[in-house]
Design an enzyme around this catalytic site. Structure first.
Site, PDB file in Angstrom:
ATOM      1  N   ARG A  67       0.826  -0.941   0.082  1.00 67.89           N
ATOM      2  CA  ARG A  67       0.081  -0.142   0.084  1.00 67.89           C
ATOM      3  C   ARG A  67       0.869   1.200   0.119  1.00 67.89           C
ATOM      4  O   ARG A  67       2.065   1.043   0.058  1.00 67.89           O
ATOM      5  CB  ARG A  67      -1.126  -0.203   1.137  1.00 67.89           C
ATOM      6  CG  ARG A  67      -0.650  -0.527   2.368  1.00 67.89           C
ATOM      7  CD  ARG A  67       0.682  -0.017   3.074  1.00 67.89           C
ATOM      8  NE  ARG A  67       0.122   1.583   3.361  1.00 67.89           N
ATOM      9  CZ  ARG A  67       1.119   2.392   3.518  1.00 67.89           C
ATOM     10  NH1 ARG A  67       2.477   2.039   3.733  1.00 67.89           N
ATOM     11  NH2 ARG A  67       0.899   3.634   3.653  1.00 67.89           N
ATOM     12  N   GLY A  68       0.294   2.404  -0.082  1.00 66.96           N
ATOM     13  CA  GLY A  68       0.980   3.609  -0.218  1.00 66.96           C
ATOM     14  C   GLY A  68       1.183   3.979  -1.669  1.00 66.96           C
ATOM     15  O   GLY A  68       1.460   3.023  -2.328  1.00 66.96           O
ATOM     16  N   ALA A  69       0.717   5.215  -2.094  1.00 64.64           N
ATOM     17  CA  ALA A  69       0.690   5.405  -3.506  1.00 64.64           C
ATOM     18  C   ALA A  69       1.771   5.008  -4.352  1.00 64.64           C
ATOM     19  O   ALA A  69       1.613   4.151  -5.386  1.00 64.64           O
ATOM     20  CB  ALA A  69       0.204   7.008  -3.660  1.00 64.64           C
TER      21      ALA A  69
ATOM     22  N   ARG B 135      -7.365  -0.009  -6.539  1.00 60.22           N
ATOM     23  CA  ARG B 135      -7.623   1.047  -5.462  1.00 60.22           C
ATOM     24  C   ARG B 135      -7.716   2.338  -6.529  1.00 60.22           C
ATOM     25  O   ARG B 135      -7.007   2.768  -7.243  1.00 60.22           O
ATOM     26  CB  ARG B 135      -6.518   1.204  -4.578  1.00 60.22           C
ATOM     27  CG  ARG B 135      -6.330  -0.146  -3.911  1.00 60.22           C
ATOM     28  CD  ARG B 135      -5.392  -0.011  -2.523  1.00 60.22           C
ATOM     29  NE  ARG B 135      -5.925   0.815  -1.670  1.00 60.22           N
ATOM     30  CZ  ARG B 135      -5.336   1.395  -0.532  1.00 60.22           C
ATOM     31  NH1 ARG B 135      -4.296   1.050  -0.268  1.00 60.22           N
ATOM     32  NH2 ARG B 135      -5.910   2.195   0.418  1.00 60.22           N
TER      33      ARG B 135
ATOM     34  N   GLN C 239      -1.799   2.435   9.917  1.00 62.70           N
ATOM     35  CA  GLN C 239      -0.459   2.419   9.091  1.00 62.70           C
ATOM     36  C   GLN C 239       0.701   3.112  10.049  1.00 62.70           C
ATOM     37  O   GLN C 239       1.658   2.972  10.036  1.00 62.70           O
ATOM     38  CB  GLN C 239      -0.656   3.116   7.839  1.00 62.70           C
ATOM     39  CG  GLN C 239      -1.431   2.608   6.769  1.00 62.70           C
ATOM     40  CD  GLN C 239      -2.916   2.835   6.887  1.00 62.70           C
ATOM     41  OE1 GLN C 239      -3.516   3.054   7.866  1.00 62.70           O
ATOM     42  NE2 GLN C 239      -3.601   2.503   5.718  1.00 62.70           N
TER      43      GLN C 239
ATOM     44  N   ASP D 260      -1.804  10.805  -1.692  1.00 64.74           N
ATOM     45  CA  ASP D 260      -2.400   9.771  -2.739  1.00 64.74           C
ATOM     46  C   ASP D 260      -2.557  10.304  -4.100  1.00 64.74           C
ATOM     47  O   ASP D 260      -2.524   9.627  -5.269  1.00 64.74           O
ATOM     48  CB  ASP D 260      -3.580   9.073  -2.296  1.00 64.74           C
ATOM     49  CG  ASP D 260      -3.104   7.885  -1.277  1.00 64.74           C
ATOM     50  OD1 ASP D 260      -2.852   8.280  -0.109  1.00 64.74           O
ATOM     51  OD2 ASP D 260      -2.728   6.917  -1.497  1.00 64.74           O
TER      52      ASP D 260
ATOM     53  N   ASN E  41      -5.151  12.524   0.864  1.00 61.41           N
ATOM     54  CA  ASN E  41      -4.422  11.943   1.588  1.00 61.41           C
ATOM     55  C   ASN E  41      -4.915  10.942   2.775  1.00 61.41           C
ATOM     56  O   ASN E  41      -6.323  10.980   2.778  1.00 61.41           O
ATOM     57  CB  ASN E  41      -3.123  12.373   2.316  1.00 61.41           C
ATOM     58  CG  ASN E  41      -1.834  11.449   2.757  1.00 61.41           C
ATOM     59  OD1 ASN E  41      -1.696  10.613   2.146  1.00 61.41           O
ATOM     60  ND2 ASN E  41      -1.649  11.653   4.134  1.00 61.41           N
ATOM     61  N   LYS E  42      -4.679  10.015   3.359  1.00 61.30           N
ATOM     62  CA  LYS E  42      -5.022   9.085   4.281  1.00 61.30           C
ATOM     63  C   LYS E  42      -6.157   9.974   5.428  1.00 61.30           C
ATOM     64  O   LYS E  42      -5.776  10.957   5.715  1.00 61.30           O
ATOM     65  CB  LYS E  42      -3.938   8.552   5.324  1.00 61.30           C
ATOM     66  CG  LYS E  42      -4.535   7.490   6.323  1.00 61.30           C
ATOM     67  CD  LYS E  42      -5.461   6.519   5.838  1.00 61.30           C
ATOM     68  CE  LYS E  42      -4.891   5.693   4.491  1.00 61.30           C
ATOM     69  NZ  LYS E  42      -5.830   4.828   3.880  1.00 61.30           N
TER      70      LYS E  42
HETATM   71  O1  MRU Z   1      -4.373   3.227   2.318  1.00 61.58           O
HETATM   72  P1  MRU Z   1      -2.980   3.539   2.124  1.00 61.58           P
HETATM   73  O2  MRU Z   1      -2.089   2.853   3.399  1.00 61.58           O
HETATM   74  O3  MRU Z   1      -2.531   3.028   0.615  1.00 61.58           O
HETATM   75  O4  MRU Z   1      -2.805   4.959   2.129  1.00 61.58           O
HETATM   76  C1  MRU Z   1      -1.304   5.581   2.007  1.00 61.58           C
HETATM   77  C2  MRU Z   1      -1.247   7.010   2.455  1.00 61.58           C
HETATM   78  O5  MRU Z   1      -2.372   7.624   2.469  1.00 61.58           O
HETATM   79  C3  MRU Z   1      -0.009   7.660   2.061  1.00 61.58           C
HETATM   80  O6  MRU Z   1       0.307   8.836   2.853  1.00 61.58           O
HETATM   81  C4  MRU Z   1      -0.173   8.084   0.711  1.00 61.58           C
HETATM   82  O7  MRU Z   1       0.090   7.016  -0.128  1.00 61.58           O
HETATM   83  C5  MRU Z   1       1.445   8.417   0.527  1.00 61.58           C
HETATM   84  S1  MRU Z   1       2.518   7.300   0.610  1.00 61.58           S
HETATM   85  C6  MRU Z   1       4.206   7.995   0.314  1.00 61.58           C
END
Ligand code: MRU
Length: 351
Positions: free
Chosen positions: A45-47, A88, A195, A236, A246-247
């Protein structure tokens, strides 16, 4: 360095982020369907990591294809890309990666299938290396914005685990620490998927960077008590006007930062910046399984039948963002102009 994901001869290998911090285990995907599943289930996970995972998934699907020529392979590619695009919806890096792999394919279409396959594998590996280099460049640009000492708050995990290595927001923190800054990280636990407490704390502990985990609802009090000198988060998707998806919970942090006169920085590579989306209201927000909210570690925490919401992301309006750190430099308001200007600049080697 933590290997979030890597191309191997037997498939694409991922550290299983659903098992961290108590178990460090790895899964190897041998088909593109398996890669789509690990993205959907948040093993990865993470963009930026999602983007490169999709690229490697596409390379894997193409490698496994039995197509005899470019036209047949194109049909398989369409089906593989379609499966990836449904994993996603919010992280624009996913769509950026799919587009880049498609463009590479179009460029090679007339070549023998074996050459196309090899070139797509190499393209995915190049994206992996570029992501790490971009994070290191972001670190260099962003470290100057960090205080010489004191607390820095982050939300979710925008670290090595959310990228191919080093991290965006945590990359900025890492470089600042490498430069001798005495930073103490406050990691929001980041309900509901945790996370921050599971992943950010895990990777910062591994690096020996002083870290305190707080529950999300403690952030405001910590800011008011003067414990936080700056905030840095990932993204994201960043719209052309600088609105940041973002999250979930990032928006609350940003508003509290403004109230407490604390700078709020966003660190993200250009693969996260979506100049085709004019503002944050047009960013699709993923809704996830309500069970992530209703249950903690398998135990039910709400009464049967109660309604729950589980949007995975929120949008922070650009007016709360002090600066956006990219691999090409630091953008400041008005973002409409600064982001476009940076996007048009040729990328300098080692910038
Ligand atoms: O749902 P996730 O864990 O994929 O969400 C991740 C985030 O919101 C991060 O802050 C974002 O992707 C940036 S990662 C460098």
């Amino acid at each position: 360095m933590i290997q979030t994901l890597e191309w191997t001869d037997s498939g694409v290998r991922f550290i299983d982020q659903t098992k961290l911090p108590t178990e460090e285990t790895y899964v190897t995907c041998r088909t593109h369907e398996q890669v789509a599943d690990v993205i959907r289930n948040m093993v990865v996970r993470g963009a930026p990591a999602i983007g490169v995972a999709a690229a490697m998934g596409i390379a894997l699907g193409v490698k496994n294809s039995e197509a005899g020529n470019g036209t047949e392979l194109k049909k398989d590619l369409d089906q593989i890309c379609d499966a990836m695009s449904k994993t996603r919806p919010t992280a624009v890096n996913l769509f950026w990666a799919i587009r880049r792999m498609r463009e590479k394919f179009e460029y090679l279409r007339m070549r023998p299938v074996v050459q196309i396959k090899q070139a797509l594998i190499e393209e995915a590996q190049r994206m992996h290396a570029e992501d790490i280099a971009a994070n290191q460049a972001m670190g260099r640009h962003g470290a100057a914005l960090m205080p010489a000492s004191g607390g820095v708050l982050t939300h979710c995990n925008a670290g090595a685990l959310a990228t191919c290595g080093y991290g965006t927001a945590l990359g900025v923190i890492r470089t600042a620490v490498e430069q001798g800054k005495k930073i103490h990280v406050f990691a929001d636990e980041t309900r509901p998927f945790l996370q921050g407490s599971r992943l950010t704390a895990w990777e910062l502990m591994k690096d020996g960077i002083p870290t305190t985990v707080i529950s999300d609802n403690m952030a405001g009090a910590m800011m008011r008590q003067g414990k936080i000198g700056a905030i840095v988060v990932g993204a994201d998707r960043i719209a052309a006007n600088g609105d940041v998806a973002n999250k979930i919970g990032t928006y609350s942090v940003a508003v509290l930062a403004k109230e407490n006169e604390i700078p709020f920085y966003v660190a993200a590579p250009f693969s996260t910046i979506d100049l085709e989306t004019s503002d944050g209201s047009k960013i699709p927000i993923e809704q996830r399984n309500p069970k992530e909210v209703t249950h903690i570690a398998g135990r039910q925490m709400v009464p049967d039948g109660v309604e729950v919401e589980n949007p995975a992301f929120d949008v922070t309006p650009a007016k709360y963002v002090t600066a956006i750190v990219t691999e090409r430099g630091v953008a400041r308001a008005p973002y409409q102009d600064s982001l476009r200007r940076l996007s048009e600049e040729p990328v300098k080697a080692g910038a």
